[in-house]
Design an enzyme around this catalytic site. Sequence first.
Site, PDB file in Angstrom:
ATOM      1  N   TYR A 126      -4.448 -10.682  -0.776  1.00 10.63           N
ATOM      2  CA  TYR A 126      -3.815  -9.418  -0.375  1.00 10.63           C
ATOM      3  C   TYR A 126      -3.520  -9.464   1.117  1.00 10.63           C
ATOM      4  O   TYR A 126      -4.353  -9.900   1.913  1.00 10.63           O
ATOM      5  CB  TYR A 126      -4.775  -8.253  -0.664  1.00 10.63           C
ATOM      6  CG  TYR A 126      -4.243  -6.920  -0.188  1.00 10.63           C
ATOM      7  CD1 TYR A 126      -3.519  -6.090  -1.031  1.00 10.63           C
ATOM      8  CD2 TYR A 126      -4.453  -6.498   1.130  1.00 10.63           C
ATOM      9  CE1 TYR A 126      -3.020  -4.863  -0.593  1.00 10.63           C
ATOM     10  CE2 TYR A 126      -3.953  -5.283   1.580  1.00 10.63           C
ATOM     11  CZ  TYR A 126      -3.239  -4.470   0.713  1.00 10.63           C
ATOM     12  OH  TYR A 126      -2.748  -3.268   1.157  1.00 10.63           O
ATOM     13  N   GLU A 138       3.466  -4.283   2.308  1.00 14.25           N
ATOM     14  CA  GLU A 138       2.318  -4.668   1.484  1.00 14.25           C
ATOM     15  C   GLU A 138       2.703  -5.810   0.558  1.00 14.25           C
ATOM     16  O   GLU A 138       3.676  -5.707  -0.193  1.00 14.25           O
ATOM     17  CB  GLU A 138       1.820  -3.472   0.661  1.00 14.25           C
ATOM     18  CG  GLU A 138       0.518  -3.780  -0.061  1.00 14.25           C
ATOM     19  CD  GLU A 138      -0.001  -2.596  -0.869  1.00 14.25           C
ATOM     20  OE1 GLU A 138       0.725  -2.126  -1.760  1.00 14.25           O
ATOM     21  OE2 GLU A 138      -1.130  -2.153  -0.594  1.00 14.25           O
TER      22      GLU A 138
END
Length: 399
Positions: A119, A207
């Site tokens: 991530y 993101e």
Amino acid sequence: MNIHEYQAKELYRAYGVPTPNGFAAFSVAEAVEAAKKLPGPVWVVKAQIHAGGRGKGKFLEASAGDKGGVRLAKSIDEVKEFAEQMLGKTLVTVQTGNAGRVVNRLYIEDGSAIDRELYLSALVDRSTSRVAFIVSQAGGMNIEDVAHETPEKIHTLTIDPATGYQPFHGRKVAFALGLKGDQVKAAGKLVENLYRMVVEKDMSLLEINPLVVTKDGKLICLDGKMNFDSNALYRHPEIVELRDLGEEDQTEIEASKHDLAFVKLDGNIGCLVNGAGLAMATMDIIKLYGAEPANFLDVGGGASKEKVREAFKIILADPSVKGILVNIFGGIMRCDIIAEGVIAAAREMDIKVPLVVRLEGTNVDLGKKILKESGLKIIPADDLADAAKKITDELKQVA
Ligand code: GDP
Ligand code: MN
């Protein structure tokens, strides 16, 4: 402003950020064409909506299958099948709400052989006034859950705008992500390019979930959520072009045309307010009296009668609005202008729901007089609590 994943991936390419090859498709035929341009043997068919959680999402229609909005195809025939199943169907994910979103666009992408899912996100951190990178080895999952259950798995680093990206930033990220050898260098290049992209394009959020390490050791961005600072859009016409109005709330679009700040909410009391602070206080006090706001509509400081009229029309047009609370503090804004705008809108639209008006400040007596003499059924209120109580009482009577 948000953009689609396929548009985000075009931006990656422009900034030298590694991402699989792929093409957008608006029809089944285009999906097949796109797949033919890619080598295979695995293709990914991805629903394009402005919401995450597509992989674990569910379509409302049974004919769309039960495998969610991100599917791995082993042949071009399968790409065709999945495209037929998904296009025009409604996908519900943790981020769409129960109504879901209709899938009108697909992205057909080269399949990747994934070893690890990581991530990475970058955002403007207000407390440090810097761009912060947030990274975790727990990729491919809902990051809010990771932050809640295992906060130690999340690492944050900020970049000083005076120095910009420095190689040690890249090494820190690589270390936090457990990368080795050539991947450390690749991570440095990645963070450097992403930082440049975030700053140059005035993003408020980027993101990448997941950022993956492939089986052959490459670092690739497999997903892309980008959010742009709307106050900076005037200097990015190329980003404005990517706007998909179909993904935005129609009322919010109408409001933005009139330069009104409007946010749609789930309750049933329409709120016409001036100033964001007063809007928040109004919503709080409505909730305190046991009801829920249907929206947040801020007419701003020096609104004209026409602007107030448009604002009022927007609130009235919302079928979920069962009562209206006008709460204005006249500073620069004059109470008589508000009164005239409300009356003009009411004459055009025919108000069928109870309307409570609380005015205070500049020209308040004139404003109240105008409302009283209008002949409209308006319930006057003296202060915030009185106004909230009166509108919630009215709703209870209707219910
Ligand atoms: P989201 O569910 O909306 O966040 O969509 P993503 O693009 O993040 O895809 C969801 C999941 O699908 C990823 O976390 C991966 O596990 C999987 N996935 C996506 N692309 C590929 C691919 O090329 N190969 C493989 N094996 N899995 C993929
Ligand atoms: Mn994702």
